[in-house]
Design a protein around this motif. Structure first.
Motif, PDB file in Angstrom:
ATOM      1  N   ASN A 234      19.615  64.913 -61.165  1.00 57.79           N
ATOM      2  CA  ASN A 234      20.246  64.043 -60.288  1.00 57.79           C
ATOM      3  C   ASN A 234      19.553  62.677 -59.824  1.00 57.79           C
ATOM      4  O   ASN A 234      20.230  61.642 -60.257  1.00 57.79           O
ATOM      5  N   ALA A 235      18.481  62.776 -59.840  1.00 57.61           N
ATOM      6  CA  ALA A 235      17.655  61.664 -59.545  1.00 57.61           C
ATOM      7  C   ALA A 235      17.438  60.709 -60.846  1.00 57.61           C
ATOM      8  O   ALA A 235      17.659  59.350 -60.616  1.00 57.61           O
ATOM      9  N   PHE A 236      17.400  61.162 -62.093  1.00 57.35           N
ATOM     10  CA  PHE A 236      17.322  60.527 -63.083  1.00 57.35           C
ATOM     11  C   PHE A 236      18.808  59.770 -63.365  1.00 57.35           C
ATOM     12  O   PHE A 236      19.062  58.663 -63.695  1.00 57.35           O
ATOM     13  N   VAL A 237      19.765  60.384 -62.977  1.00 55.80           N
ATOM     14  CA  VAL A 237      21.050  60.013 -63.146  1.00 55.80           C
ATOM     15  C   VAL A 237      21.448  58.608 -62.330  1.00 55.80           C
ATOM     16  O   VAL A 237      21.950  57.767 -62.853  1.00 55.80           O
ATOM     17  N   VAL A 238      21.018  59.169 -61.203  1.00 54.52           N
ATOM     18  CA  VAL A 238      21.196  57.902 -60.029  1.00 54.52           C
ATOM     19  C   VAL A 238      20.658  56.696 -60.545  1.00 54.52           C
ATOM     20  O   VAL A 238      21.103  55.474 -60.384  1.00 54.52           O
ATOM     21  N   GLN A 239      19.340  56.664 -60.922  1.00 57.11           N
ATOM     22  CA  GLN A 239      18.439  55.825 -61.244  1.00 57.11           C
ATOM     23  C   GLN A 239      19.127  54.948 -62.357  1.00 57.11           C
ATOM     24  O   GLN A 239      19.122  53.798 -62.406  1.00 57.11           O
ATOM     25  N   LEU A 240      19.561  55.530 -63.172  1.00 58.64           N
ATOM     26  CA  LEU A 240      20.086  55.124 -64.520  1.00 58.64           C
ATOM     27  C   LEU A 240      21.604  54.345 -64.472  1.00 58.64           C
ATOM     28  O   LEU A 240      21.906  53.435 -64.851  1.00 58.64           O
ATOM     29  N   ASP A 241      22.396  55.134 -63.761  1.00 59.64           N
ATOM     30  CA  ASP A 241      23.634  54.663 -63.343  1.00 59.64           C
ATOM     31  C   ASP A 241      23.872  53.750 -62.226  1.00 59.64           C
ATOM     32  O   ASP A 241      24.636  53.026 -62.154  1.00 59.64           O
ATOM     33  N   GLU A 242      23.087  53.685 -61.155  1.00 56.28           N
ATOM     34  CA  GLU A 242      23.315  52.870 -60.104  1.00 56.28           C
ATOM     35  C   GLU A 242      22.216  51.819 -59.614  1.00 56.28           C
ATOM     36  O   GLU A 242      22.578  50.797 -59.608  1.00 56.28           O
ATOM     37  N   PHE A 243      20.947  52.155 -59.899  1.00 56.49           N
ATOM     38  CA  PHE A 243      19.939  51.374 -59.851  1.00 56.49           C
ATOM     39  C   PHE A 243      19.695  50.390 -60.785  1.00 56.49           C
ATOM     40  O   PHE A 243      19.564  49.107 -60.625  1.00 56.49           O
ATOM     41  N   TRP A 244      19.560  50.868 -62.202  1.00 55.94           N
ATOM     42  CA  TRP A 244      19.396  50.056 -63.284  1.00 55.94           C
ATOM     43  C   TRP A 244      20.494  48.813 -63.540  1.00 55.94           C
ATOM     44  O   TRP A 244      19.836  47.656 -63.674  1.00 55.94           O
ATOM     45  N   PRO A 245      21.600  49.239 -63.539  1.00 56.89           N
ATOM     46  CA  PRO A 245      22.599  48.074 -63.380  1.00 56.89           C
ATOM     47  C   PRO A 245      22.507  47.103 -62.422  1.00 56.89           C
ATOM     48  O   PRO A 245      22.642  45.803 -62.765  1.00 56.89           O
ATOM     49  N   ALA A 246      22.207  47.675 -61.272  1.00 51.22           N
ATOM     50  CA  ALA A 246      21.947  46.549 -60.123  1.00 51.22           C
ATOM     51  C   ALA A 246      20.921  45.558 -60.340  1.00 51.22           C
ATOM     52  O   ALA A 246      20.927  44.404 -60.040  1.00 51.22           O
ATOM     53  N   GLY A 247      19.800  46.288 -60.902  1.00 51.68           N
ATOM     54  CA  GLY A 247      18.794  45.330 -61.381  1.00 51.68           C
ATOM     55  C   GLY A 247      18.821  44.248 -61.956  1.00 51.68           C
ATOM     56  O   GLY A 247      18.446  43.135 -61.938  1.00 51.68           O
ATOM     57  N   ILE A 248      19.802  44.537 -63.039  1.00 48.85           N
ATOM     58  CA  ILE A 248      20.201  43.357 -63.867  1.00 48.85           C
ATOM     59  C   ILE A 248      21.023  42.369 -63.562  1.00 48.85           C
ATOM     60  O   ILE A 248      20.860  40.982 -64.005  1.00 48.85           O
ATOM     61  N   ARG A 249      21.614  42.530 -62.325  1.00 43.54           N
ATOM     62  CA  ARG A 249      22.263  41.388 -61.879  1.00 43.54           C
ATOM     63  C   ARG A 249      21.597  40.896 -60.510  1.00 43.54           C
ATOM     64  O   ARG A 249      22.001  39.961 -59.734  1.00 43.54           O
ATOM     65  N   VAL A 250      20.135  41.155 -60.148  1.00 46.69           N
ATOM     66  CA  VAL A 250      19.454  40.328 -59.086  1.00 46.69           C
ATOM     67  C   VAL A 250      19.379  39.049 -59.243  1.00 46.69           C
ATOM     68  O   VAL A 250      19.919  38.277 -58.187  1.00 46.69           O
TER      69      VAL A 250
ATOM     70  N   TRP B 173      23.894  33.544 -53.960  1.00 46.30           N
ATOM     71  CA  TRP B 173      23.794  33.749 -52.225  1.00 46.30           C
ATOM     72  C   TRP B 173      22.218  33.367 -51.962  1.00 46.30           C
ATOM     73  O   TRP B 173      21.292  34.360 -51.679  1.00 46.30           O
ATOM     74  N   PRO B 174      21.750  32.221 -52.361  1.00 43.73           N
ATOM     75  CA  PRO B 174      20.405  31.882 -52.043  1.00 43.73           C
ATOM     76  C   PRO B 174      19.652  32.040 -50.689  1.00 43.73           C
ATOM     77  O   PRO B 174      20.507  31.622 -49.555  1.00 43.73           O
ATOM     78  N   GLY B 175      18.606  32.759 -50.346  1.00 44.15           N
ATOM     79  CA  GLY B 175      18.199  33.155 -49.129  1.00 44.15           C
ATOM     80  C   GLY B 175      18.972  34.089 -48.343  1.00 44.15           C
ATOM     81  O   GLY B 175      18.778  34.261 -46.968  1.00 44.15           O
ATOM     82  N   SER B 176      19.836  34.810 -49.060  1.00 45.25           N
ATOM     83  CA  SER B 176      20.759  35.796 -48.313  1.00 45.25           C
ATOM     84  C   SER B 176      19.998  36.941 -47.483  1.00 45.25           C
ATOM     85  O   SER B 176      19.017  37.541 -48.312  1.00 45.25           O
ATOM     86  N   GLU B 177      20.343  37.434 -46.364  1.00 48.56           N
ATOM     87  CA  GLU B 177      19.734  38.664 -46.030  1.00 48.56           C
ATOM     88  C   GLU B 177      20.963  39.892 -45.560  1.00 48.56           C
ATOM     89  O   GLU B 177      20.664  40.615 -44.857  1.00 48.56           O
ATOM     90  N   GLU B 178      21.951  39.394 -46.322  1.00 51.40           N
ATOM     91  CA  GLU B 178      23.129  40.312 -46.084  1.00 51.40           C
ATOM     92  C   GLU B 178      23.218  41.404 -47.000  1.00 51.40           C
ATOM     93  O   GLU B 178      22.907  41.179 -48.433  1.00 51.40           O
ATOM     94  N   ASN B 179      23.531  42.722 -46.667  1.00 47.09           N
ATOM     95  CA  ASN B 179      23.373  43.755 -47.619  1.00 47.09           C
ATOM     96  C   ASN B 179      24.520  43.696 -48.472  1.00 47.09           C
ATOM     97  O   ASN B 179      24.438  44.799 -49.542  1.00 47.09           O
ATOM     98  N   ASN B 180      25.698  42.928 -48.441  1.00 48.62           N
ATOM     99  CA  ASN B 180      26.718  43.023 -49.511  1.00 48.62           C
ATOM    100  C   ASN B 180      26.619  41.874 -50.265  1.00 48.62           C
ATOM    101  O   ASN B 180      27.651  41.380 -51.080  1.00 48.62           O
ATOM    102  N   GLU B 181      25.566  41.003 -50.321  1.00 47.26           N
ATOM    103  CA  GLU B 181      25.236  40.044 -51.368  1.00 47.26           C
ATOM    104  C   GLU B 181      23.913  40.103 -52.294  1.00 47.26           C
ATOM    105  O   GLU B 181      22.864  39.711 -52.040  1.00 47.26           O
ATOM    106  N   THR B 182      24.358  41.339 -53.044  1.00 45.04           N
ATOM    107  CA  THR B 182      23.139  41.744 -53.933  1.00 45.04           C
ATOM    108  C   THR B 182      23.480  42.021 -55.312  1.00 45.04           C
ATOM    109  O   THR B 182      24.657  41.902 -55.740  1.00 45.04           O
ATOM    110  N   GLY B 183      22.506  42.406 -55.910  1.00 42.52           N
ATOM    111  CA  GLY B 183      22.941  42.992 -57.459  1.00 42.52           C
ATOM    112  C   GLY B 183      23.826  43.934 -57.475  1.00 42.52           C
ATOM    113  O   GLY B 183      24.633  44.086 -58.173  1.00 42.52           O
TER     114      GLY B 183
END
Length: 422
Positions: free
Chosen positions: A157-173, A180-190
């Motif tokens: 499950n850890a591998f699945v979450v890391q590949l399906d959720e974390f990895w795609p988010a990192g590509i959009r950082v 959203w330059p300088g944002s501290e909001e948790n809905n303005e993320t990769g």
């Protein structure tokens, strides 16, 4: 001696130390065969062997980079995890029992993929990730890695979450930082961008029970023994503790079992509190209480200690300050605040075994939540920004721990003179 010779000598020296330890103790040497031990059999007390292991890993990594060269190191492995995602999605690792063999055709029938597709992905995974083995043409057996995946749902499950959720988010950082330059909001993320949503990770997952359950399984798995916090803080000197955002109360229950005089209150959101209370051992019902409490609302319980385990790293400074300020209405002079977190390494610690996981997690918190890991000097500064009456007392990291125990005290008026200056 030049650097590559130094590294070669270090690898030989430390490998011999480890091999000698395994041999003299009758332990199996490391292997990636399907029947290999999942973890190296090095006990916590064998610190010299653990240090030798880390030295080998670090020297091998540096030597590999030196032998690769700068220009080739810049090559991006853009197909790296494609085969792994396919294997997990179509459960090829679970298509045959550990200890047996299979064929591409049998894996095709199990998965619905064509035999040609299976062959391509399995060969890629063997070469790049040591998933599966093909010792005879067309005959596939498990490696140690796929044996773990096929046998342990938590690891899988850890591998699945890391590949399906974390990895795609990192590509959009980078896109999120640009939008959203300088944002501290948790809905303005990769993570928000990759999910095409204006919501935060928490809200996105809450709307999808399957994904939410996967995240829950990942983050509820133990990552260090509870006795590291139980044995390395003087709980015996206090009578009450509030576990802020304490989930199902594992730490509070351990405290209550070890220190019978302690009253423990676990605070979290309604569903978590309901689940935690249902699991509470009957013998502790008079000393461990579960309470619904959002840490963005004023604290209602006055206690000796407020314990926050891996809470503040989920939030940017703006929101951490709010969490700390919401403790203030209940604080009494001398109340302790325990912040139990990973701490980013200083420059002189970057070669340590904990450095890379902490720094990687720091980037991970950014891509998911616009949150962060913090350096040691940031904790007293953050506490002072929340309220000048918070005084940072210091921090320690027990041997074998991944988290630091950072302690602050609430001091009112002239009582501040009674505590060491920071």
């Amino acid at each position: 001696m030049n650097r590559i010779s130094e590294l070669s000598a270090a690898i030989a020296k430390h490998t011999a130390t480890i091999d000698g330890y395994f041999t003299s103790n009758g332990l199996p040497t490391p292997s990636l065969e399907a029947d290999a031990l999942w973890n190296l059999p090095i006990p916590d007390g064998a610190t010299d062997i653990k240090q030798a292991r880390v030295a080998v890993i670090e020297a091998c990594s540096e030597l590999r980079d030196l032998m690769t060269g700068p220009k080739e190191l810049l090559k991006f492995e853009w197909t790296a995890y494609v085969s792994v995602k396919v294997i997990l999605r179509f459960r090829l690792d679970q298509s045959f029992p550990v200890g047996e063999s299979t064929t591409f055709e049998a894996m095709s029938q199990y998965s619905g993929l064509s035999a040609k597709q299976v062959r391509r992905f399995v060969k890629h995974a063997i070469l790049n990730h040591r998933l599966f083995q093909e010792k005879s043409p067309g005959v596939i057996t498990h490696s140690a890695l796929t044996a773990v995946l096929a046998s342990e749902e938590i690891a899988r499950n850890a591998f699945v979450v890391q590949l399906d959720e974390f990895w795609p988010a990192g590509i959009r950082v980078a896109d999120a930082l640009e939008k959203w330059p300088g944002s501290e909001e948790n809905n303005e993320t990769g993570f928000s961008l990759v999910n095409n949503s204006s919501k935060s990770l928490y809200d996105i997952l809450a709307a999808d029970p399957v994904r939410n359950a996967r995240f829950g399984m990942l983050f509820n798995r133990p990552d260090e023994p509870l006795d590291l916090i139980i044995e390395n803080y003087p709980w015996q000197d206090f009578n009450s503790v509030v576990d802020v955002g304490g989930s199902h109360g594992a730490v509070a229950i351990a405290i209550a079992e070890k220190f019978p005089h302690m009253k423990c209150i676990v605070q979290d959101l309604p569903e978590t509190v309901k689940e935690g209370a249902a699991r509470l051992p009957v013998k502790l019902e008079d000393r461990v209480e579960f309470m619904v409490q959002d840490f963005f609302t004023p604290q209602r319980i006055t206690a000796d200690v407020y314990y926050l385990r891996s809470i503040l790293h989920n939030w940017s400074d703006k929101y951490c300050i709010k969490i700390l300020q919401n403790l203030v209405p209940a604080l009494k002079n001398g109340s302790r605040i325990i912040i139990h977190e990973r701490v980013l390494p200083d420059v002189d610690q970057l070669a340590g075994v904990d450095a890379k996981p902490a720094i990687n997690l720091d980037i991970g918190m950014l891509q998911l939540l616009n949150a962060q890991q913090r350096e040691m000097h940031e904790w007293p500064a953050l506490l002072q920004r929340a309220d000048h009456r918070f005084q940072f007392l210091g921090a320690k990291k027990p041997d074998g721990a991944i988290r630091w125990i950072c302690e602050a005290v609430w001091i009112e008026g002239d009582e501040r003179r009674g505590f060491p200056a920071q």
